[in-house]
Design an enzyme around this catalytic site. Sequence first.
Site, PDB file in Angstrom:
ATOM      1  N   HIS A 306      15.533 -16.656  12.948  1.00  0.00           N
ATOM      2  CA  HIS A 306      15.963 -17.912  12.339  1.00  0.00           C
ATOM      3  C   HIS A 306      16.863 -18.644  13.312  1.00  0.00           C
ATOM      4  O   HIS A 306      17.633 -18.006  14.038  1.00  0.00           O
ATOM      5  CB  HIS A 306      16.716 -17.646  11.027  1.00  0.00           C
ATOM      6  N   ASP A 363      10.933 -16.017   4.417  1.00  0.00           N
ATOM      7  CA  ASP A 363       9.472 -16.044   4.301  1.00  0.00           C
ATOM      8  C   ASP A 363       8.831 -14.675   4.421  1.00  0.00           C
ATOM      9  O   ASP A 363       7.638 -14.536   4.182  1.00  0.00           O
ATOM     10  CB  ASP A 363       8.891 -16.949   5.390  1.00  0.00           C
TER      11      ASP A 363
HETATM   12  N1  CMC Z   1       9.064 -12.623  17.064  1.00  0.00           N
HETATM   13  C1  CMC Z   1       9.286 -12.271  18.342  1.00  0.00           C
HETATM   14  N2  CMC Z   1      10.188 -12.860  19.150  1.00  0.00           N
HETATM   15  C2  CMC Z   1      10.891 -13.872  18.631  1.00  0.00           C
HETATM   16  C3  CMC Z   1      10.737 -14.297  17.300  1.00  0.00           C
HETATM   17  C4  CMC Z   1       9.780 -13.636  16.502  1.00  0.00           C
HETATM   18  N3  CMC Z   1       9.579 -13.990  15.246  1.00  0.00           N
HETATM   19  N4  CMC Z   1      11.579 -15.317  17.047  1.00  0.00           N
HETATM   20  C5  CMC Z   1      12.263 -15.545  18.174  1.00  0.00           C
HETATM   21  N5  CMC Z   1      11.847 -14.668  19.133  1.00  0.00           N
HETATM   22  C6  CMC Z   1      12.394 -14.568  20.483  1.00  0.00           C
HETATM   23  C7  CMC Z   1      11.868 -15.696  21.356  1.00  0.00           C
HETATM   24  O1  CMC Z   1      10.685 -15.323  22.050  1.00  0.00           O
HETATM   25  C8  CMC Z   1      13.029 -15.950  22.271  1.00  0.00           C
HETATM   26  O2  CMC Z   1      12.990 -14.993  23.303  1.00  0.00           O
HETATM   27  P1  CMC Z   1      13.536 -15.374  24.778  1.00  0.00           P
HETATM   28  O3  CMC Z   1      14.990 -15.688  24.600  1.00  0.00           O
HETATM   29  O4  CMC Z   1      13.278 -14.129  25.556  1.00  0.00           O
HETATM   30  O5  CMC Z   1      12.720 -16.553  25.224  1.00  0.00           O
HETATM   31  C9  CMC Z   1      14.244 -15.655  21.425  1.00  0.00           C
HETATM   32  O6  CMC Z   1      13.796 -14.750  20.400  1.00  0.00           O
HETATM   33  C10 CMC Z   1      14.849 -16.899  20.771  1.00  0.00           C
HETATM   34  O7  CMC Z   1      13.797 -17.596  20.112  1.00  0.00           O
HETATM   35  P2  CMC Z   1      13.740 -19.179  19.957  1.00  0.00           P
HETATM   36  O8  CMC Z   1      12.331 -19.579  19.675  1.00  0.00           O
HETATM   37  O9  CMC Z   1      14.419 -19.808  21.140  1.00  0.00           O
HETATM   38  O10 CMC Z   1      14.667 -19.370  18.688  1.00  0.00           O
HETATM   39  P3  CMC Z   1      14.696 -20.635  17.760  1.00  0.00           P
HETATM   40  O11 CMC Z   1      16.013 -20.641  17.111  1.00  0.00           O
HETATM   41  O12 CMC Z   1      14.247 -21.839  18.501  1.00  0.00           O
HETATM   42  O13 CMC Z   1      13.524 -20.290  16.703  1.00  0.00           O
HETATM   43  C11 CMC Z   1      12.333 -19.654  14.784  1.00  0.00           C
HETATM   44  C12 CMC Z   1      13.726 -19.909  15.408  1.00  0.00           C
HETATM   45  C13 CMC Z   1      12.488 -19.405  13.281  1.00  0.00           C
HETATM   46  C14 CMC Z   1      11.424 -20.877  14.984  1.00  0.00           C
HETATM   47  C15 CMC Z   1      11.704 -18.401  15.472  1.00  0.00           C
HETATM   48  O14 CMC Z   1      12.516 -17.271  15.260  1.00  0.00           O
HETATM   49  C16 CMC Z   1      10.272 -18.134  15.005  1.00  0.00           C
HETATM   50  O15 CMC Z   1       9.326 -18.722  15.550  1.00  0.00           O
HETATM   51  N6  CMC Z   1      10.096 -17.242  13.967  1.00  0.00           N
HETATM   52  C17 CMC Z   1       8.798 -17.009  13.398  1.00  0.00           C
HETATM   53  C18 CMC Z   1       8.467 -18.136  12.442  1.00  0.00           C
HETATM   54  C19 CMC Z   1       9.255 -18.045  11.141  1.00  0.00           C
HETATM   55  O16 CMC Z   1       9.345 -16.990  10.536  1.00  0.00           O
HETATM   56  N7  CMC Z   1       9.763 -19.200  10.713  1.00  0.00           N
HETATM   57  C20 CMC Z   1      10.467 -19.312   9.429  1.00  0.00           C
HETATM   58  C21 CMC Z   1      11.899 -19.714   9.562  1.00  0.00           C
HETATM   59  S1  CMC Z   1      12.779 -19.481   8.030  1.00  0.00           S
HETATM   60  C22 CMC Z   1      12.086 -20.643   6.989  1.00  0.00           C
HETATM   61  C23 CMC Z   1      12.587 -21.994   7.235  1.00  0.00           C
HETATM   62  O17 CMC Z   1      13.824 -22.208   7.151  1.00  0.00           O
HETATM   63  O18 CMC Z   1      11.744 -22.897   7.444  1.00  0.00           O
END
Ligand code: CMC
Length: 428
Positions: A306, A363
């Site tokens: 998240h 989720d």
């Molecule tokens: N599985 C594997 N690795 C992950 C995941 C995951 N679900 N989420 C983040 N990472 C890694 C990512 O690869 C990155 O690694 P590095 O620093 O080596 O590049 C690191 O963790 C940080 O990720 P980010 O994408 O920079 O983090 P963010 O804050 O931009 O993204 C997120 C947050 C929710 C979009 C992301 O965690 C994700 O894509 N999760 C899966 C989708 C999901 O479950 N979304 C629902 C969010 S809750 C409902 C809502 O509020 O809408």
Amino acid sequence: MADTNARLTLGEKSFDLPVLSGSVGPDVIDIRKLYAQTGAFTYDPGYTSTGSCESEITYIDGDQGILLHRGYPIDQLAEHSTFMEVAYLLLNGDLPSQDELNNFTYTISRHTMLHEQLSTFYRGFRRDAHPMAIMCGVVGALSAFYHDSTDITDPKQRMIASHRLIAKMPTIAAMAYKYSVGQPFLYPQNNLSYTGNFLRMTFGVPAEPYEVNPVIENAMRRIFILHADHEQNASTSTVRLAGSSGANPFACIAAGIACLWGPAHGGANEAALNMLREIGRPERIPEYIARAKDKEDPFRLMGFGHRVYKNFDPRAKVMQRTAEEVLNELGISDPIFDVARELEQIALKDDYFIEKKLYPNVDFYSGVILSAIGFPTSMFTALFALARTVGWVAQWNEMISDPDQKIGRPRQLYTGPTQRDYVPVERR
Ligand code: CMC
């Protein structure tokens, strides 16, 4: 009010920027005059460090796993309140008295029906249309049906539009489902609760009476409350940005629905369940964990991680408990739930997930519950949109009433070509 300043040194010059403190949470550096004073913009793609507005609605402490609506912890609301109470709270700022709650519930129930002509609007969609496509279209189209609540300068009209949106969303979502399965639309039944009415419109048929199962009703109540608002997330910010131009509320909520649809946001519950189904059995979990950790593989564990919660998502805990209750009540032993529990345990012990602070989010378990209740995966995000409408309208109202509100207009770091002369096509 600014108690202190932050000093910025840019080249030879220094500038003092006011630092503002909220009631709780990090201070913010007020950069509203930065460009005028320094000629520089800030750069923050993804808004990871940018406060876009002042708000009194929802507070999140991502490190502590705290989510408060108007000060009330989400787990207390999910345990004790009705969805109507939470809607009232988000819109009006305080929990309602019994009279206020009765009036509010009555008002919402008076707006549950849709303009009859809207049912013909549905028939323009293909039967296999995604419910979110229908939701975007139908909610945007409400502005063509309810002209008497689109004057955003009139607080009464704003409130009527808000009530209409909250009241009609279950009807709209249920009709999207009915349309996809080819069953007749059901009119709302206002003696039922908000969630009971929605369940009946979705799963009932005109040929038979529909009994609302109280365990399922309660699970839906919790799911709706857990999704009701979440501060300045992508779809809420979209609603605010659309509304900042003075667009009507129905158009703004349609914009929010469009944003919510994406798999990184509301679409994640659908993606999470599809992933659990793909994994299928606990023995295959290590393979998927390895893929999630592999930099070359775009696969992510859906329902994990998240932007704000870096310790745990307080909504996920309530969701997990609710999943157990629903599966017990329905007597379902779903291997998907076993995969989910096992995956959670393995990921929580894995260094990659620990270091990156990746925990199950709201989720992760919601799909298991919704699927057990009988919703197809394509409806999951539509349910999220239904519940989040309450937060969207509360945030939209707050923005419109804010005297400091301006049209949202970010700037950029331009890296394209500098000015050059047009070259006729034969000379290119
Ligand atoms: N599985 C594997 N690795 C992950 C995941 C995951 N679900 N989420 C983040 N990472 C890694 C990512 O690869 C990155 O690694 P590095 O620093 O080596 O590049 C690191 O963790 C940080 O990720 P980010 O994408 O920079 O983090 P963010 O804050 O931009 O993204 C997120 C947050 C929710 C979009 C992301 O965690 C994700 O894509 N999760 C899966 C989708 C999901 O479950 N979304 C629902 C969010 S809750 C409902 C809502 O509020 O809408």
